[in-house]
Design a protein around this motif. Structure first.
Motif, PDB file in Angstrom:
ATOM      1  N   VAL A 159      30.425-125.794 -64.919  1.00 40.66           N
ATOM      2  CA  VAL A 159      29.839-126.080 -66.235  1.00 40.66           C
ATOM      3  C   VAL A 159      30.876-125.974 -67.354  1.00 40.66           C
ATOM      4  O   VAL A 159      30.929-126.817 -68.249  1.00 40.66           O
ATOM      5  N   ASN A 173      30.440-129.014 -74.922  1.00 32.80           N
ATOM      6  CA  ASN A 173      28.984-128.929 -75.020  1.00 32.80           C
ATOM      7  C   ASN A 173      28.560-128.351 -76.366  1.00 32.80           C
ATOM      8  O   ASN A 173      29.293-127.580 -76.988  1.00 32.80           O
ATOM      9  N   THR A 212      23.095-128.220 -75.134  1.00 31.01           N
ATOM     10  CA  THR A 212      23.431-128.893 -73.879  1.00 31.01           C
ATOM     11  C   THR A 212      23.977-127.897 -72.855  1.00 31.01           C
ATOM     12  O   THR A 212      23.755-128.061 -71.647  1.00 31.01           O
ATOM     13  N   GLU A 234      20.321-126.429 -64.993  1.00 30.46           N
ATOM     14  CA  GLU A 234      20.529-127.399 -63.908  1.00 30.46           C
ATOM     15  C   GLU A 234      21.443-126.836 -62.823  1.00 30.46           C
ATOM     16  O   GLU A 234      21.370-127.253 -61.666  1.00 30.46           O
ATOM     17  N   ALA A 235      22.288-125.874 -63.208  1.00 31.29           N
ATOM     18  CA  ALA A 235      23.204-125.264 -62.229  1.00 31.29           C
ATOM     19  C   ALA A 235      22.516-124.230 -61.348  1.00 31.29           C
ATOM     20  O   ALA A 235      23.132-123.721 -60.395  1.00 31.29           O
ATOM     21  N   GLN A 260      21.050-126.288 -71.174  1.00 30.10           N
ATOM     22  CA  GLN A 260      20.431-127.209 -70.222  1.00 30.10           C
ATOM     23  C   GLN A 260      21.255-127.306 -68.940  1.00 30.10           C
ATOM     24  O   GLN A 260      20.703-127.299 -67.826  1.00 30.10           O
ATOM     25  N   LYS A 261      22.569-127.375 -69.056  1.00 28.53           N
ATOM     26  CA  LYS A 261      23.417-127.473 -67.873  1.00 28.53           C
ATOM     27  C   LYS A 261      23.380-126.188 -67.039  1.00 28.53           C
ATOM     28  O   LYS A 261      23.483-126.224 -65.812  1.00 28.53           O
TER      29      LYS A 261
END
Length: 414
Positions: free
Chosen positions: A337, A266, A270, A277-278, A273-274
């Protein structure tokens, strides 16, 4: 109920206690131990890390290392650096670090209590790590370093301990190289010893705070001695191992933080962002280090800046282990992640004790790592609750300071 009994300690001459006392064997490597003991022939590192007295090419697990440790014990006794008590006693051991005081009782606890879970555990152990101390204790015929135990506060024990301290001068009273003050009181009065033993007999459980591998090793040595002596009475010294036992209210658990060597492909953008989202809220904190303020919060150092991460309640399970912050971080961020499937074995992750400060996390990311995570520390209550339910904490969950001084007392096994 807990068995605690007096023993004939092998301990330093009063005038040499500060020179003998060392950090535990497992908080430094061979090279560091050699530097620490340099110029100090009295250092206990000559016993607990006896490989420093042998050529570098000799493996730390060679038979010669354990034999050297045993020989050094004999030498220290012959030279009067160490002495052995004439009769069994208990001891009060107090450590003061940065004004914080913890006061414990030094005595022997029972192999049977360990096996029957009166002495409760909260970590898995690894057999290969146990083997080293099994051989060390067995060849030395001593528990060379104590186990760090705790118990739920008991007013009667506290009062008796305080009375001993108030009415007697300490045998040892010195400040170590790390700034920790070490004090030791002898408990030789038979009535006082009986009083303490009786009070502990009403304590339902003891808990391993630190030293799971040492306790497993000490227990195994006791079992080995029993196998060699099937007619044992149960009163032999090998049926017991040495511990310092602290009330839970005295102890402070530090955070045990994580650093990761790469971003799993990553970019910093990014990755952020992940993480969102997690199930984590992400808040920029700039260049000032961010220390988590409560459970469910994490500090993250990434690309020269700090972030506050807050776990959404929806990702925190109603589960004793899964709800611990170290588990939330592992199960919802480090694993999915960053690809750290097994933190025990993955060489991409390392762990940093909270005593080193958040500055150490920054230093690691600026040198050999890419991202760091600061974790809110678990509590003693968490540890006891996990142990009471027969479960284990996630790896690298707790960091205790100060470390027990090594060399201030040993327990002969026979």
């Amino acid at each position: 109920m807990a068995v605690v009994r007096p023993f004939r300690a092998i301990r330093p001459d009063r005038k040499l206690a500060d020179k003998v006392c060392s950090l535990p064997y497992d908080v430094m490597n061979r090279e560091e131990a050699k530097v620490m003991a340099e110029g100090n022939p009295y250092s206990f590192l000559h016993i607990c890390r006896a490989e420093i007295d042998l050529p570098d090419e000799v493996s730390p697990y060679d038979d010669a290392v354990y034999e050297k440790a045993a020989s050094n014990i004999d030498d220290f006794l012959a030279r009067g650096i160490l002495m052995e008590e004439a009769k069994p006693m208990l001891y009060i051991y107090r450590q003061t670090m940065n004004g914080k005081v913890q006061t414990g009782i030094v005595g022997c606890v029972s192999v049977d209590d360990y096996e029957n879970n009166v002495i409760k555990k909260h970590e898995h152990t690894r057999v290969e790590k146990e083997q080293d101390r099994i051989r060390h204790f067995d060849v030395c015929n001593c528990d060379t370093e104590p186990i760090f135990l705790t118990y739920r506060d008991d007013a009667g024990i506290n009062a008796l301990v305080q009375g001993i301290i108030d009415n007697n001068d300490p045998e040892y009273d010195f400040t170590g190289a790390d700034g920790v003050i070490h004090q030791l009181w002898l408990v030789s009065d038979e009535n006082v010893i009986s009083g303490l033993v009786g009070l502990f007999a009403a304590v339902p459980a003891l808990y391993i705070a630190d030293g799971h591998h040492r306790s497993a090793s000490a227990c195994r040595v006791g079992q080995m001695r029993r196998e060699k002596d099937p007619g044992y009475s149960g009163d032999e010294e090998f049926n017991y191992f040495m511990a310092v036992i602290f009330p839970d209210s005295d102890l402070q658990v530090y955070d045990y933080n994580r650093v990761v060597a790469d971003l799993a492909g990553n970019t910093p953008q990014t990755l952020l962002q992940k993480i969102k989202e997690a199930g984590f809220a992400v808040e920029e904190k700039g260049v000032s280090a961010y220390r988590p303020q409560c459970k469910g919060e994490f500090g993250m150092y990434l690309d020269g800046g700090w972030y506050k991460l807050t776990a959404d309640d929806a990702i925190v399970p109603d589960d004793l282990i899964g709800s611990l912050d170290v588990a939330v971080l592992q199960d919802h961020l480090l694993g999915p992640v960053l690809g750290i499937a097994d933190p025990r074995k993955d060489e991409r992750i390392d762990f940093v004790g909270g005593i080193r400060g958040l500055e150490e996390l920054e230093r690691r990311v600026q040198t050999d790592m890419k991202v760091a995570f600061a974790v809110y520390p678990v509590t003693i209550a968490d540890l006891m609750n996990v142990a009471d339910h027969g479960q284990v904490m996630p790896p690298k969950s707790t960091w205790f300071e100060p470390k027990l001084g090594s060399g201030l007392f040993m327990h002969r096994l026979g």
